[in-house]
Design a protein around this motif. Sequence first.
Motif, PDB file in Angstrom:
ATOM      1  N   ALA A 234       0.839  -1.209   0.000  1.00 11.80           N
ATOM      2  CA  ALA A 234       0.000   0.000   0.000  1.00 11.80           C
ATOM      3  C   ALA A 234       0.871   1.255   0.000  1.00 11.80           C
ATOM      4  O   ALA A 234       0.589   2.220  -0.718  1.00 11.80           O
ATOM      5  N   MET A 238       0.904   4.183  -2.760  1.00 10.16           N
ATOM      6  CA  MET A 238       0.571   5.557  -2.384  1.00 10.16           C
ATOM      7  C   MET A 238       1.667   6.539  -2.822  1.00 10.16           C
ATOM      8  O   MET A 238       1.397   7.704  -3.076  1.00 10.16           O
ATOM      9  N   TYR A 241       0.488   7.218  -6.245  1.00 11.19           N
ATOM     10  CA  TYR A 241      -0.815   7.901  -6.343  1.00 11.19           C
ATOM     11  C   TYR A 241      -0.819   9.278  -5.667  1.00 11.19           C
ATOM     12  O   TYR A 241      -1.512  10.189  -6.100  1.00 11.19           O
ATOM     13  N   GLN A 242      -0.040   9.419  -4.591  1.00 11.48           N
ATOM     14  CA  GLN A 242      -0.185  10.626  -3.759  1.00 11.48           C
ATOM     15  C   GLN A 242       1.019  11.576  -3.812  1.00 11.48           C
ATOM     16  O   GLN A 242       1.066  12.515  -3.038  1.00 11.48           O
ATOM     17  N   PRO A 253      -4.190  13.779  -7.133  1.00 10.00           N
ATOM     18  CA  PRO A 253      -5.515  13.804  -7.757  1.00 10.00           C
ATOM     19  C   PRO A 253      -6.689  13.915  -6.780  1.00 10.00           C
ATOM     20  O   PRO A 253      -7.801  14.231  -7.197  1.00 10.00           O
ATOM     21  N   VAL A 254      -6.490  13.686  -5.480  1.00  2.00           N
ATOM     22  CA  VAL A 254      -7.631  13.624  -4.561  1.00  2.00           C
ATOM     23  C   VAL A 254      -7.840  14.934  -3.807  1.00  2.00           C
ATOM     24  O   VAL A 254      -8.973  15.299  -3.493  1.00  2.00           O
ATOM     25  N   GLY A 255      -6.752  15.673  -3.551  1.00  5.03           N
ATOM     26  CA  GLY A 255      -6.872  16.884  -2.731  1.00  5.03           C
ATOM     27  C   GLY A 255      -6.947  16.530  -1.255  1.00  5.03           C
ATOM     28  O   GLY A 255      -7.663  17.165  -0.479  1.00  5.03           O
ATOM     29  N   LEU A 256      -6.199  15.505  -0.859  1.00  4.44           N
ATOM     30  CA  LEU A 256      -6.238  15.013   0.522  1.00  4.44           C
ATOM     31  C   LEU A 256      -5.599  15.998   1.488  1.00  4.44           C
ATOM     32  O   LEU A 256      -4.637  16.687   1.135  1.00  4.44           O
ATOM     33  N   PRO A 257      -6.082  16.032   2.736  1.00  3.16           N
ATOM     34  CA  PRO A 257      -5.398  16.834   3.759  1.00  3.16           C
ATOM     35  C   PRO A 257      -4.208  16.063   4.327  1.00  3.16           C
ATOM     36  O   PRO A 257      -4.078  14.852   4.113  1.00  3.16           O
ATOM     37  N   GLU A 260      -4.106  12.456   5.834  1.00  2.00           N
ATOM     38  CA  GLU A 260      -4.513  11.324   4.992  1.00  2.00           C
ATOM     39  C   GLU A 260      -3.479  10.993   3.913  1.00  2.00           C
ATOM     40  O   GLU A 260      -3.707  10.120   3.086  1.00  2.00           O
TER      41      GLU A 260
ATOM     42  N   ALA B  66      -3.409  -4.775  -2.298  1.00  2.00           N
ATOM     43  CA  ALA B  66      -2.748  -4.055  -1.193  1.00  2.00           C
ATOM     44  C   ALA B  66      -3.727  -3.287  -0.303  1.00  2.00           C
ATOM     45  O   ALA B  66      -3.320  -2.670   0.684  1.00  2.00           O
ATOM     46  N   PHE B  67      -4.998  -3.303  -0.662  1.00  2.00           N
ATOM     47  CA  PHE B  67      -5.967  -2.499   0.080  1.00  2.00           C
ATOM     48  C   PHE B  67      -7.204  -3.328   0.453  1.00  2.00           C
ATOM     49  O   PHE B  67      -8.265  -3.163  -0.174  1.00  2.00           O
ATOM     50  N   GLN B  93     -12.370   7.327   1.321  1.00  2.00           N
ATOM     51  CA  GLN B  93     -11.707   7.366   0.022  1.00  2.00           C
ATOM     52  C   GLN B  93     -11.745   5.985  -0.637  1.00  2.00           C
ATOM     53  O   GLN B  93     -11.409   4.990  -0.008  1.00  2.00           O
ATOM     54  N   CYS B 116     -11.606   9.998  -7.433  1.00  2.00           N
ATOM     55  CA  CYS B 116     -12.088  10.256  -6.074  1.00  2.00           C
ATOM     56  C   CYS B 116     -11.506  11.586  -5.641  1.00  2.00           C
ATOM     57  O   CYS B 116     -10.306  11.806  -5.776  1.00  2.00           O
ATOM     58  N   CYS B 117     -12.364  12.500  -5.182  1.00  2.00           N
ATOM     59  CA  CYS B 117     -11.881  13.808  -4.716  1.00  2.00           C
ATOM     60  C   CYS B 117     -12.342  14.042  -3.286  1.00  2.00           C
ATOM     61  O   CYS B 117     -13.503  13.767  -2.956  1.00  2.00           O
ATOM     62  N   TYR B 118     -11.446  14.564  -2.489  1.00  2.00           N
ATOM     63  CA  TYR B 118     -11.774  14.878  -1.094  1.00  2.00           C
ATOM     64  C   TYR B 118     -12.625  16.136  -1.060  1.00  2.00           C
ATOM     65  O   TYR B 118     -12.286  17.150  -1.672  1.00  2.00           O
ATOM     66  N   TYR B 124     -16.222  12.133   0.283  1.00  2.00           N
ATOM     67  CA  TYR B 124     -15.407  11.993  -0.932  1.00  2.00           C
ATOM     68  C   TYR B 124     -16.347  11.902  -2.125  1.00  2.00           C
ATOM     69  O   TYR B 124     -17.357  11.180  -2.069  1.00  2.00           O
TER      70      TYR B 124
END
Lengths: 322, 141
Positions: A234, A238, A241-242, A253-257, A260, B66-67, B93, B116-118, B124
């Motif tokens: 994972a 990440m 992805y992040q 792409p998600v706009g995570l705080p 997270e 992995a998830f 998410q 997926c957007c926060y 989400y």
Amino acid sequence: MSTTAESKLFAISLATLQPTEAVDWDLYILPRDTDQHILYRASKYPFHAKDLQRLLESGVTKLYIPREERASYQEYLRENLDAWLENSAIPPIERMETLNQVMRGVLNDSFRKPDTDKVVNRTIQFGRQAAAFLESETIRFDDLVRVLQHDYTTFTHSANVCYYAVLLAKSLGYEGDDLTQIATGALLHDMGKLDVDQHLLTKEHRLSEAETRQMQKHPTLGFRRLCRQDDLSAGQLMMVYQHHERLDGGGYPVGLPDDEIHPWAKICSVVDVFDALTSDRSYRVALDYDTAMESIERDANLAFDAEMLACWKQLISTNVGS
Amino acid sequence: MLETVDFDQRRQLIEQIPCRVQVPLDWEEELEGEGYTTSYNNEFRANFRYRASRRAVLQIGEALPAFPRESGMFGALVQDFSRRGMGLLYHEQLLPEERVRVLLPSVSVDATVVRCCYRGPDCYALGLTLESDCRLREMLA
């Protein structure tokens, strides 16, 4: 003795040759004060330790092989890489140079015709080698940077981010299997760029809004390519992805705080930007470290984890390693 | 996949399963109103979207290696849908390529997460690609 046109030859580091064995290619040498390569050793002839010693004593650090033998040479390096990396008779920086040469060669080939399974297998192998080497050896940061390329092709950038990520993670207290996983995750972090229109990667002018949106898809595209691989964790996924998320939620792409975003993605984010700023791009020359760090530090706690930045700043200004 | 099922049973199920989505105040407007939405040139959408807020139930399908995911049914809020896509709000998410089944009173639809957007804590916005065409009449029932 024979001469040959330089364009048909490919320079190899003398440090990469194992003595006491016959190599598979004709070896050429470039004598001092000439621009004519001459045949030094024909293929299948033994290349003993005393030959190597003699070359080193006369100041030779490079030999040349026919360009068409490049693939065979890469294969030779790959097969002998573990032995090289563990050979303490060779200075660490020379082993680092060899590791980088092999890694870039393999990534270049792999990324051109991306077969995801093969790329993952190879990056796992290189991740293990790079992490083990950088965990056990002491290398000055400026020496490391000197042996790296800074052309920002995807494979060069991926290799650089791998080394930097291992160094930063090590300074933050990660070790062992975590470092190995971080190294592999870093090698794969930009895998999605292989699915982006290649002219966007080298465009000399500012990207349009639509082009920017295309580029910003690469973390998701990379994740989609890799997410069904059983041997990736994972944390590694990440990193893919992040690595463009920001602590203030303004990333993609998600706009995570902040809370997270995976810590390995935060590591990747710092060194990814550092390498991007200190590499030559199609639209500007590389920034020096101080200017790059000033630029990054303006985003401390907005885009980047301040503690990680402080650690990175200290690391690039001092010796690294054990 | 579209299925014919007992409408009342499914509606009851959807009402019973708690929805943990916390819609941010500035997003509540997004859930109001119903009808075709304007598509912008830069969205490159293949089909018209129809805005219609609905309670739904979401089941996670096969998890990514992995998830691992908790199995079960969870409440979600549909925002809009098109012939081959759906937008919904969910409390956690989800990741690209994860497969889900969305249950609405008259249909259940298998879909894959594409984005997926926060939007805020426990909120989400998911973009799903449906595995088969959906009919407006069925989705709105």
